[in-house]
Design an enzyme around this catalytic site. Sequence first.
Site: not given
Ligand code: PMP
Length: 408
Positions: A143, A226, A254
């Site tokens: 994701y 990521d 995060k």
């Molecule tokens: N990359 C990863 C691995 C994530 O877990 C998330 C959010 N769960 C995101 C990107 C997207 O981040 P955001 O919800 O702050 O847009």
Amino acid sequence: MSNGYKESNRILEEAKKIIPGGVTKARVAHVPGKYPIYMKYAKGSHVWDVDDNEYIDWMCGYGCIYLGHQYKEVDDAVKKQMEVGFTSFLSNPYQNEFAQELIDYIPCAQMLRFFKTGSDATTAAVRIARIYTAKDKIIRWGYHGWHDWSLSNFYGFDAGVPQATRDLTLAYEYNDLESVKKLFAENPGEIACLITMPFETEMPKEGFLEGLKKICAENGALLIFDEVRSGFRAKGGSAQVQFGVTPDLGVFNKAMGNGYPISIVVGKREYMQAVEKGLLSATFFVSTLEMAAARKVLEIIKRDGVIERLWELGTRFQTQLKQIVDQSPIDFSVVGIPSMPLLKFEMKDEELNEKAKMAFYADVAANGVYLHPNHHWFVNFSHTEEDVDRTMQVMANALKVAEKAIEA
Ligand code: PMP
């Protein structure tokens, strides 16, 4: 004893009239009717819902609450920044010092750019790769957020994403280098980058991340990790440290702001300079409140051994949980790194599995522990041994409830 979820459900019904779905997230309650929806208060490792139920919080705002709710030192740093102003047309000179601290901390970082959300930063990283390589297609796994490119071909969540965009995003199979090679072979000279979570709950096989790096290099594509979730939670602060593989670009988000929205793209100078050829700019990217929070978080990480502590508590959590579920007739596995554990229900009969899972989590919530049935959890720096032990008691009981639920 739970007070139930009457107030949560009442607010939800009101909300549905003015907010589609009633909440600003994808999901409402993890177990329909049997989970809290609205929060009243949060402090440290605990949250209270609007029905005055208290929970040990293992979701921590999907991982952004890293040191704990209302962590005083971080909030004080934010307040101090508020007193001198924070969203100006001009950039803040103090961001240089913070950028350098991050560059010193993250292996692949020679330069960085600040953003706000995870989706901002993953999108920026893909943009940088497209500018640098002058290619359009990308390969992804995991994701990466809600933007068009990242929801393309993602578990059927691509309503509203144009076909032209979907055609540019290809998905590979985690831990399967052959699937990566196949995509490169089918799209010769067209792939700008491979963006991937370095791991989620399954760990990379020996040589897998190195293999990704090699295949990308051979095909003139950038490798992007990521690290929105693994950042500051993997051993040494990143998957690149834990597994010793340095990507071309990395994305962090995060944990770094302890709840204040801030994200970064980091990488080699040569790639990062591509930023200047495009437009990666937004009104709030310069806001320094979040930078003040994140700078304080990084200081505390280095000063207080935060990551070591998360692993220590997470190991206690996983070890005890394994002992509990080992005795159950239900098939489980305890997965994830210690700072992001998950209990996976693995019964072959899918219907029974779901029934057991829902009974388990409804009971866990009713007894004051907040967990997600389908997403790994997050240990934060304010969690205590008592939180872990209490959680284990609750889970052991819930297991009995789940076993009963599928007996009939
Ligand atoms: N990359 C990863 C691995 C994530 O877990 C998330 C959010 N769960 C995101 C990107 C997207 O981040 P955001 O919800 O702050 O847009």
